[in-house]
Write a protein that holds these residues in place. Structure first.
Motif, PDB file in Angstrom:
ATOM      1  N   THR A  73       0.915  -1.116   0.331  1.00  0.00           N
ATOM      2  CA  THR A  73      -0.200  -0.229  -0.183  1.00  0.00           C
ATOM      3  C   THR A  73       0.297   1.173  -0.041  1.00  0.00           C
ATOM      4  N   VAL A  74       0.173   2.049  -0.972  1.00  0.00           N
ATOM      5  CA  VAL A  74       1.350   3.759  -0.812  1.00  0.00           C
ATOM      6  C   VAL A  74       0.396   4.276   0.059  1.00  0.00           C
ATOM      7  N   ARG A  75       1.206   4.631   1.409  1.00  0.00           N
ATOM      8  CA  ARG A  75      -0.216   5.032   2.813  1.00  0.00           C
ATOM      9  C   ARG A  75      -0.093   6.859   1.996  1.00  0.00           C
ATOM     10  N   PHE A  76       1.066   7.535   1.426  1.00  0.00           N
ATOM     11  CA  PHE A  76       1.361   8.571   1.544  1.00  0.00           C
ATOM     12  C   PHE A  76       2.093   9.102  -0.116  1.00  0.00           C
ATOM     13  N   ALA A  77       2.262   9.869  -0.547  1.00  0.00           N
ATOM     14  CA  ALA A  77       2.948  10.098  -1.478  1.00  0.00           C
ATOM     15  C   ALA A  77       2.569  11.546  -1.958  1.00  0.00           C
ATOM     16  N   PRO A  78       4.196  12.384  -1.580  1.00  0.00           N
ATOM     17  CA  PRO A  78       3.599  14.295  -1.795  1.00  0.00           C
ATOM     18  C   PRO A  78       2.921  14.671  -3.404  1.00  0.00           C
ATOM     19  N   HIS A  79       3.960  13.824  -4.439  1.00  0.00           N
ATOM     20  CA  HIS A  79       4.162  14.431  -5.659  1.00  0.00           C
ATOM     21  C   HIS A  79       2.637  13.447  -6.282  1.00  0.00           C
ATOM     22  N   LEU A  80       1.831  12.665  -5.385  1.00  0.00           N
ATOM     23  CA  LEU A  80       1.272  12.169  -6.269  1.00  0.00           C
ATOM     24  C   LEU A  80       0.196  11.602  -5.859  1.00  0.00           C
ATOM     25  N   ALA A  81      -0.767  11.014  -7.001  1.00  0.00           N
ATOM     26  CA  ALA A  81      -2.437  11.251  -6.206  1.00  0.00           C
ATOM     27  C   ALA A  81      -2.883  10.205  -5.207  1.00  0.00           C
ATOM     28  N   TRP A  82      -1.981   9.433  -5.031  1.00  0.00           N
ATOM     29  CA  TRP A  82      -2.261   7.933  -3.831  1.00  0.00           C
ATOM     30  C   TRP A  82      -2.299   8.343  -2.993  1.00  0.00           C
TER      31      TRP A  82
END
Length: 325
Positions: A73-82
């Motif tokens: 899982t991607v919890r948080f990516a500042p430059h992505l939408a996930w």
């Protein structure tokens, strides 16, 4: 066994087919779209394109963001939408092959440990100097991710209490004094402090880290002073890292590392004098990365190969992208 590694960044999606020796055999690239669904479509298209030319068995995604400890899982990516997105499961179902996720700095560190500057090191740290600082730690060849998959955030160690504001919400973070962004900020501060100092940075386009490095190579005094400040803070930060992790090797990567001849020797000296027990302990070898921009792709592909090996289909059975030849 060939696998696909994909570096999913804020501006581009770069994918490559990688063999078991870490060699990148084929690549494709596209701009990073906004929105989760378009991004997944872009990744699927890249894998499909490569799978039409190569028999691939798994996919690894190197993501500039927080990845869960199970690498699903991607919890948080500042430059992505996930946001809390089950990317590995979604993409695996879509592609018909195993998919694994990893933080981009972790992926780069794994690649350098298996194929590059940290090969064979028992304890190795990667410090990626780019827009900010990415960090990774390997112990006995295994990535350390912390209890929740977000360690180690080296760029947000506070080195200057009350210092420069950081987008993370704190002040005085290491990356605000030692990164491409920091290099330009330091140069601008020096120009304000010494307005009569001759410098080519006062003319032309915006003062970027790349411009500062170029001017420093040409002997510009303001740019060289800014580079010296970066060297100082790199050495100070590495001393903190060494006090905590006691690494055998520190690999300096990221875009700023291309200018290492301008700052690395001075940073090594600063580190050697600032580390606890200076003069009475072995020092880490501080080396520049060998794999360059391909490190994230190579590391993600290596993790995909590990996953494919653990979930291998019976001999002779091929796993491929639906619709690929």
């Amino acid at each position: 066994m060939l696998t696909v590694g994909i570096d999913v960044g804020g501006t581009s999606v770069r994918a490559g087919v990688v063999d078991s020796r870490g060699a990148v055999l084929d690549t494709t690239r596209t701009s990073t779209p906004s929105g989760g669904a378009p991004l997944e479509e872009a990744i699927a298209a890249a894998v499909t394109e490569l799978a039409q030319r190569h028999e691939v068995s798994a996919v690894g995604l190197a993501v500039a963001g927080f990845v869960s400890e199970d690498q699903r899982t991607v919890r948080f990516a500042p430059h992505l939408a996930w946001r809390d997105a089950p990317v590995a499961e979604v993409m695996s179902q879509r592609l018909g092959m195993p998919v694994v996720l990893e933080h981009d700095a972790n992926a780069a560190a794994l690649a350098e440990h298996r194929f590059g500057a940290a090969r064979g090191a028992r304890v190795a740290v990667l410090v990626a100097l780019g827009t900010g600082i990415g960090g990774a730690l390997l112990v006995e060849g295994r990535l350390f991710r912390g209890a929740y998959g977000v360690a180690p955030e080296l760029g947000h160690l506070r080195v200057v209490p009350g210092g420069r504001a950081c987008p993370c919400g704190k002040q005085g973070c290491w990356e605000r004094y030692c990164s491409g962004t920091a290099l330009s900020a330091t140069a601008e501060e020096l120009m304000r402090r010494y307005p009569d100092a001759p410098t080519v940075l006062a003319d032309g386009p915006a003062v970027t880290g790349r411009r500062v490095a170029g001017a420093a190579r040409e002997g510009d005094p303001v740019a060289q002073r800014a580079m010296a400040e970066l060297a100082k803070w790199l050495g100070e930060g590495l001393a903190l890292v060494a006090d905590v992790y006691d690494p055998e090797v520190v690999v300096i990567g990221g875009g700023v590392s291309e200018s290492a001849p301008l700052f690395l020797d001075e940073a090594r000296q600063r580190y050697a004098s600032a580390v606890t027990g200076s003069g009475h302990r072995p020092l880490a070898r501080i080396r520049t990365a060998q794999l360059g921009d391909d490190a994230g792709i190579v590391g993600a592909a290596a993790l995909a190969r590990d996953l494919a090996g653990a979930t291998a289909a019976p001999r002779g059975r091929r796993t491929a992208v639906p619709g690929a030849s």
